[in-house]
Scaffold this motif. Structure first.
Motif, mmCIF file in Angstrom:
data_model
loop_
_atom_site.group_PDB
_atom_site.id
_atom_site.type_symbol
_atom_site.label_atom_id
_atom_site.label_comp_id
_atom_site.label_asym_id
_atom_site.label_seq_id
_atom_site.Cartn_x
_atom_site.Cartn_y
_atom_site.Cartn_z
ATOM 1 N N ARG A 27 0.837 -1.219 0.000
ATOM 2 C CA ARG A 27 0.000 0.000 0.000
ATOM 3 C C ARG A 27 0.870 1.267 0.000
ATOM 4 O O ARG A 27 0.391 2.347 -0.335
ATOM 5 C CB ARG A 27 -0.962 0.008 1.190
ATOM 6 C CG ARG A 27 -0.302 0.074 2.529
ATOM 7 C CD ARG A 27 -1.309 0.125 3.682
ATOM 8 N NE ARG A 27 -0.626 -0.134 4.932
ATOM 9 C CZ ARG A 27 -0.296 -1.328 5.362
ATOM 10 N NH1 ARG A 27 -0.622 -2.389 4.650
ATOM 11 N NH2 ARG A 27 0.367 -1.494 6.492
ATOM 12 N N ASP A 28 2.148 1.150 0.392
ATOM 13 C CA ASP A 28 3.054 2.303 0.325
ATOM 14 C C ASP A 28 3.847 2.296 -0.980
ATOM 15 O O ASP A 28 4.783 3.070 -1.139
ATOM 16 C CB ASP A 28 4.029 2.291 1.508
ATOM 17 C CG ASP A 28 3.319 2.509 2.829
ATOM 18 O OD1 ASP A 28 2.171 2.982 2.798
ATOM 19 O OD2 ASP A 28 3.906 2.204 3.887
ATOM 20 N N ALA A 33 -6.764 6.462 5.443
ATOM 21 C CA ALA A 33 -5.712 6.510 4.415
ATOM 22 C C ALA A 33 -6.145 5.722 3.182
ATOM 23 O O ALA A 33 -5.932 6.150 2.049
ATOM 24 C CB ALA A 33 -4.407 5.951 4.983
ATOM 25 N N SER A 34 -6.801 4.578 3.416
ATOM 26 C CA SER A 34 -7.241 3.742 2.302
ATOM 27 C C SER A 34 -8.307 4.475 1.472
ATOM 28 O O SER A 34 -8.279 4.452 0.243
ATOM 29 C CB SER A 34 -7.777 2.426 2.879
ATOM 30 O OG SER A 34 -8.380 1.684 1.890
ATOM 31 N N ASP A 92 -5.284 2.764 15.098
ATOM 32 C CA ASP A 92 -4.526 2.409 13.890
ATOM 33 C C ASP A 92 -5.456 1.966 12.773
ATOM 34 O O ASP A 92 -5.261 2.308 11.605
ATOM 35 C CB ASP A 92 -3.527 1.270 14.196
ATOM 36 C CG ASP A 92 -2.381 1.760 15.055
ATOM 37 O OD1 ASP A 92 -2.281 2.999 15.239
ATOM 38 O OD2 ASP A 92 -1.610 0.927 15.557
ATOM 39 N N ALA A 102 -9.348 -2.202 6.584
ATOM 40 C CA ALA A 102 -8.318 -2.122 7.624
ATOM 41 C C ALA A 102 -8.673 -3.033 8.783
ATOM 42 O O ALA A 102 -7.817 -3.450 9.550
ATOM 43 C CB ALA A 102 -8.200 -0.685 8.121
ATOM 44 N N GLU A 104 -5.843 3.760 9.180
ATOM 45 C CA GLU A 104 -5.631 3.015 7.935
ATOM 46 C C GLU A 104 -6.865 3.098 7.035
ATOM 47 O O GLU A 104 -6.754 3.230 5.814
ATOM 48 C CB GLU A 104 -5.264 1.558 8.233
ATOM 49 C CG GLU A 104 -5.096 0.683 7.006
ATOM 50 C CD GLU A 104 -4.220 1.304 5.906
ATOM 51 O OE1 GLU A 104 -4.628 1.216 4.737
ATOM 52 O OE2 GLU A 104 -3.159 1.889 6.227
ATOM 53 N N ALA A 123 -5.699 -1.484 0.038
ATOM 54 C CA ALA A 123 -4.728 -1.553 1.143
ATOM 55 C C ALA A 123 -3.854 -2.809 1.066
ATOM 56 O O ALA A 123 -2.780 -2.844 1.629
ATOM 57 C CB ALA A 123 -5.458 -1.519 2.482
ATOM 58 N N HIS A 144 0.442 10.323 -0.610
ATOM 59 C CA HIS A 144 0.130 8.938 -0.975
ATOM 60 C C HIS A 144 0.939 8.451 -2.176
ATOM 61 O O HIS A 144 0.690 7.356 -2.688
ATOM 62 C CB HIS A 144 -1.368 8.791 -1.255
ATOM 63 C CG HIS A 144 -2.192 8.902 -0.003
ATOM 64 N ND1 HIS A 144 -2.208 7.919 0.959
ATOM 65 C CD2 HIS A 144 -2.980 9.893 0.476
ATOM 66 C CE1 HIS A 144 -2.995 8.299 1.956
ATOM 67 N NE2 HIS A 144 -3.481 9.494 1.689
#
Ligand SMILES: Nc1ncnc2c1ncn2[C@@H]1O[C@H](COP(=O)(O)OP(=O)(O)OP(=O)(O)O)[C@@H](O)[C@H]1O
Length: 343
Positions: free
Chosen positions: A201-202, A294-295, A287, A273, A291, A241, A333
């Motif tokens: 995902r990164d 972010a997703s 967390d 997540a 996530e 993700a 991102h």
């Protein structure tokens, strides 16, 4: 377990592109993102040394592939690379698997057996899933790592090993040590050099390359046409993700080869997540929430970029947000607008 012969093109240690003279990534490792470039640079550094190294990263992110690259790029590349799945060996058999035994060394030892350490002589012993090694196995390994001496079970003389030790873990070994599940003295012995393999995902920019790579493999396997990936489908894949990382992407592409790819393809399985099927346990609420946000951001950005052909101003208008704020988010991102421009 038998050592593997080195891949032919790796054994000479040659990784320069003949046409451009530029460094090529180690064989088998594919990627195009900045995080992938950093990973390859770190792999090259580790390949130049001979010290033990600990490789960590989420499940399916490519730790074993990274270990192989370190081995085949280094001086030991023409010698065996011996992978050992620490979690798959019963606790009582670990010592004999590692060091071997002579006939009659214990009740069931009807035939002699060569140990994995001996198979890896001059090469690399790769201890995968080291976090799953039971306490007795940890003691055996610690003793061995202290002076690299070992005794084949049933023999009295000691042998000194010349195998490089690489180990990999899905879990943070510092946390495991703090929780009393992993010996800290063993952690210190292994943690001389460290390599972190980033989650997929990164590394969103790796996704298109990996999709095409796996599509070619599975199309060949089933003698089917190699699917094209429309920009919208790629955007969706890039935004996911991927809790199971490259392995999960490979399975998704495998399915797409069989079922076909559409812009709306939803054959990818769960994406959340809160999905813990691939991880060791649920993340903390904070967390998991971070996530999920972010997703969502990644998915939204990829969709809006696909929709506007990579035009940031048009995307900002569509999103009804400030262009600079959108630019910051795209940077955060790692979304590459160029990718959407000619697709
Ligand atoms: N960068 C990459 N390029 C091409 N294939 C990759 C890449 N990274 C991983 N893979 C493929 O994904 C699969 C999983 O990789 P690998 O076994 O190295 O992951 P891992 O992190 O060691 O997994 P685990 O934690 O389950 O042991 C393999 O089939 C591997 O070939």
């Amino acid at each position: 377990m038998k050592p593997e012969p080195p891949p032919l093109s790796e054994s000479a240690g040659c990784h320069r592109d003949r046409a451009t003279g530029a460094d090529r990534p180690p064989q088998g490792l594919l990627g195009a993102s900045a995080a992938f470039e950093r990973l390859v640079a770190d792999i090259r550094l580790l390949a130049r040394t001979d010290a033990p190294a600990l490789i960590d990263g989420e499940t399916g992110s490519g730790k074993e592939l990274a270990a192989r690259a370190i081995h085949y790029l280094g001086q030991r590349g023409s010698r065996p690379f011996v992978p050992v799945n620490c979690g798959a060996i019963p606790e009582a058999l670990f010592e004999s698997e590692l060091f071997g035994h002579i006939r009659g060394a214990f009740t069931d030892a009807r035939t002699p057996r060569t140990g994995l350490v001996s198979h890896a002589e001059g090469g690399t012993l790769f201890l995968d899933e080291i976090d799953t090694l039971p306490p007795k196995g940890q003691v055996v390994l610690l003793r061995f790592l202290q002076d690299r001496r070992y005794r084949v079970l049933g023999q009295s003389q000691e042998t000194v090993s010349d195998a490089r030790i690489l180990a990999a873990s899905n879990r943070c070994l510092e946390d495991e040590a703090a929780a009393g599940r992993f010996r800290s003295d063993l952690l210190y012995r292994l943690n001389i050099l460290r390599l972190r393999v980033p989650p997929l995902r990164d590394r969103g920019d790796d996704v298109p390359l990996l999709c095409r790579h796996f599509a070619r493999i599975y199309a060949n396997r089933y003698d089917l046409p190699c699917p094209e990936f429309p920009p919208q489908a790629l955007a969706r894949l890039q935004a996911r993700a991927w809790p199971g990382n490259v392995r999960e992407l490979e399975s998704a592409v495998h399915r797409m080869v069989l079922q076909g790819v559409t812009e709306q393809s939803e054959v990818y399985g769960p994406d959340s997540a809160a999905d813990t099927s691939a991880g060791p346990g649920p993340a903390s609420f904070r967390d998991a929430k971070a996530e999920a946000i972010a997703s969502f951001e990644r998915r939204y950005l990829c969709n809006v970029m696909a929709h506007t052909g990579g035009n940031v101003s048009a995307a900002a208008r569509l999103a009804q947000t400030d262009r600079r704020a959108l630019g910051r988010l795209l940077k955060k991102h790692g979304v590459d607008c160029d990718r959407y421009r000619n697709g």
